[in-house]
Scaffold this active site. Sequence first.
Site, PDB file in Angstrom:
ATOM      1  N   ASP A 220      -5.943  -7.342   4.442  1.00  0.00           N
ATOM      2  CA  ASP A 220      -7.098  -6.750   3.768  1.00  0.00           C
ATOM      3  C   ASP A 220      -7.974  -7.866   3.195  1.00  0.00           C
ATOM      4  O   ASP A 220      -9.193  -7.903   3.391  1.00  0.00           O
ATOM      5  CB  ASP A 220      -6.613  -5.822   2.649  1.00  0.00           C
ATOM      6  CG  ASP A 220      -7.765  -5.232   1.857  1.00  0.00           C
ATOM      7  OD1 ASP A 220      -8.731  -4.786   2.486  1.00  0.00           O
ATOM      8  OD2 ASP A 220      -7.696  -5.233   0.606  1.00  0.00           O
TER       9      ASP A 220
ATOM     10  N   TYR B 143       0.814  -1.209   0.000  1.00  0.00           N
ATOM     11  CA  TYR B 143       0.000   0.000   0.000  1.00  0.00           C
ATOM     12  C   TYR B 143       0.857   1.273   0.000  1.00  0.00           C
ATOM     13  O   TYR B 143       0.430   2.298  -0.520  1.00  0.00           O
ATOM     14  CB  TYR B 143      -0.900   0.037   1.238  1.00  0.00           C
ATOM     15  CG  TYR B 143      -2.147  -0.797   1.139  1.00  0.00           C
ATOM     16  CD1 TYR B 143      -2.079  -2.169   0.975  1.00  0.00           C
ATOM     17  CD2 TYR B 143      -3.398  -0.200   1.227  1.00  0.00           C
ATOM     18  CE1 TYR B 143      -3.227  -2.930   0.906  1.00  0.00           C
ATOM     19  CE2 TYR B 143      -4.554  -0.955   1.160  1.00  0.00           C
ATOM     20  CZ  TYR B 143      -4.466  -2.312   1.005  1.00  0.00           C
ATOM     21  OH  TYR B 143      -5.613  -3.053   0.937  1.00  0.00           O
TER      22      TYR B 143
ATOM     23  N   ASP C 195     -11.814  -9.647   4.829  1.00  0.00           N
ATOM     24  CA  ASP C 195     -13.092  -9.725   4.103  1.00  0.00           C
ATOM     25  C   ASP C 195     -13.583 -11.172   4.080  1.00  0.00           C
ATOM     26  O   ASP C 195     -14.774 -11.444   4.229  1.00  0.00           O
ATOM     27  CB  ASP C 195     -12.946  -9.230   2.658  1.00  0.00           C
ATOM     28  CG  ASP C 195     -13.281  -7.752   2.509  1.00  0.00           C
ATOM     29  OD1 ASP C 195     -13.038  -6.999   3.474  1.00  0.00           O
ATOM     30  OD2 ASP C 195     -13.780  -7.345   1.435  1.00  0.00           O
TER      31      ASP C 195
ATOM     32  N   ASP D  54      -2.059 -18.671   0.974  1.00  0.00           N
ATOM     33  CA  ASP D  54      -3.015 -19.432   0.143  1.00  0.00           C
ATOM     34  C   ASP D  54      -3.670 -20.533   0.974  1.00  0.00           C
ATOM     35  O   ASP D  54      -4.891 -20.728   0.937  1.00  0.00           O
ATOM     36  CB  ASP D  54      -2.333 -19.992  -1.124  1.00  0.00           C
ATOM     37  CG  ASP D  54      -1.006 -20.688  -0.858  1.00  0.00           C
ATOM     38  OD1 ASP D  54      -0.488 -20.610   0.284  1.00  0.00           O
ATOM     39  OD2 ASP D  54      -0.468 -21.319  -1.786  1.00  0.00           O
TER      40      ASP D  54
ATOM     41  N   LYS E  88       3.836 -15.420   2.926  1.00  0.00           N
ATOM     42  CA  LYS E  88       4.119 -16.172   1.706  1.00  0.00           C
ATOM     43  C   LYS E  88       5.632 -16.361   1.669  1.00  0.00           C
ATOM     44  O   LYS E  88       6.316 -15.968   0.716  1.00  0.00           O
ATOM     45  CB  LYS E  88       3.584 -15.389   0.488  1.00  0.00           C
ATOM     46  CG  LYS E  88       3.604 -16.149  -0.817  1.00  0.00           C
ATOM     47  CD  LYS E  88       2.591 -17.270  -0.918  1.00  0.00           C
ATOM     48  CE  LYS E  88       2.774 -18.058  -2.190  1.00  0.00           C
ATOM     49  NZ  LYS E  88       1.955 -19.289  -2.242  1.00  0.00           N
TER      50      LYS E  88
HETATM   51  C1  IPM Z   1     -10.254  -1.785   4.133  1.00  0.00           C
HETATM   52  C2  IPM Z   1     -10.535  -1.243   2.757  1.00  0.00           C
HETATM   53  C3  IPM Z   1      -9.420  -0.273   2.375  1.00  0.00           C
HETATM   54  C4  IPM Z   1      -8.115  -1.033   2.423  1.00  0.00           C
HETATM   55  C5  IPM Z   1      -9.620   0.396   1.017  1.00  0.00           C
HETATM   56  C6  IPM Z   1     -10.955   1.117   0.929  1.00  0.00           C
HETATM   57  C7  IPM Z   1      -8.499   1.327   0.664  1.00  0.00           C
HETATM   58  O1  IPM Z   1     -10.665  -2.275   1.854  1.00  0.00           O
HETATM   59  O2  IPM Z   1     -10.230  -0.984   5.094  1.00  0.00           O
HETATM   60  O3  IPM Z   1     -10.110  -2.989   4.266  1.00  0.00           O
HETATM   61  O4  IPM Z   1      -7.740  -1.706   1.461  1.00  0.00           O
HETATM   62  O5  IPM Z   1      -7.434  -0.944   3.462  1.00  0.00           O
HETATM   63 MG    MG Z   2     -10.644  -4.232   2.728  1.00  0.00          MG
END
Ligand code: IPM
Ligand code: MG
Length: 354
Positions: free
Chosen positions: A245, A140, A249, A221, A189
């Site tokens: 990240d 990032y 999710d 993975d 990784k």
């Molecule tokens: C998160 C989001 C952010 C990230 C995006 C919106 C930049 O996906 O907070 O997980 O990747 O950190």
């Molecule tokens: Mg995210």
Amino acid sequence: MKIAIIPGDGIGKEIIEQAKKVLKAASVKYKFDFEYEEVLLGGAAVDATGVPLPDKTVEVCKKSDAVLLGAVGGPKWDSLPSKLRPEAGLLGIRKALGVFANLRPAILFPELISASNLKPEVLGGGLDIMIVRELIGGAYFGEKNRIDIEGGKKAWDTISYTSFEIDRITRKAFEIARKRNNKLTLVDKANVLESSKLWREVVGNIAKEYEDVEINYMYVDNASMQLIRDPKQFDVILTENMFGDILSDEASMLTGSLGMLPSASVRGDSFGLYEPVHGSAPDIAGQNKANPIGTIMSVAMMLKYSFNMEQAYVDIKNAISKVLEEGYRTGDIALEGSKLVGTEEMGDLIVNNL
Ligand code: IPM
Ligand code: MG
């Protein structure tokens, strides 16, 4: 308590309104005073000032004890150059505040077991995983660029970490593991990436100071597969920015909905930036449909981590459980027979139970 509040874009405003109600109710119940200032970030800031992270926002956040953030982004700003996109504002504020440790608990409320995509046997009556994601390093923030080459283009991003950056978050993760079930999994990784090899080295050395904590190493993975196959094997997951990240999710889906998950971004003192894990959901913005629970749980995390109010955290979480138990659901977690409610009603129900 001085709190900076950033509603942001999309559903941000609606969910932050609910969070504010809960904060007010908590201030009465636990007898504390707070003042807040609302500031701009993301698309809202671009529209008002031309940039996604105005100086004033950084200033106000730095002067506060904690920051509460809704969500940023939306199709309206998608075609802007990278530096002007709402996401750049979000990354910028995380970096400016130095909040390197992003704590993302994936907690499955037992009432929501049937909203999860996994079979109840796999979830075993509930789930409580803590993902500790490095937040201000890696791909990032590493060197990146795009150039023209003969007949085409070339672009690159760099994952780079110093041992110091790994050290400080690893200690944080071990401390968290100690307060939970003494089990930590480093996800990397290391079979391919040099940066991951450094993570293993640093973590391995620090592990010697925490012999009471069981440490495991897993390739990313495999970890993404294991999270679905047998999520209960995990307690605390430590990982670099981009893997965190993605995995957070994935973990959110185990809990029924991305709308349920809060996060805390901290740096070692009591200061923290609190935000739900989900995004700005432009498709349902302004329709009173968004699930405010992730943001309300973020308030609970704020009271716990920045203001040392563990009981308030527990009570808010229980108030949410109670509402779910009574069958109330926003659309994202609704099933046949549930009592469908909007963002505002969900906020009110939680406040009433608190
Ligand atoms: C998160 C989001 C952010 C990230 C995006 C919106 C930049 O996906 O907070 O997980 O990747 O950190
Ligand atoms: Mg995210």
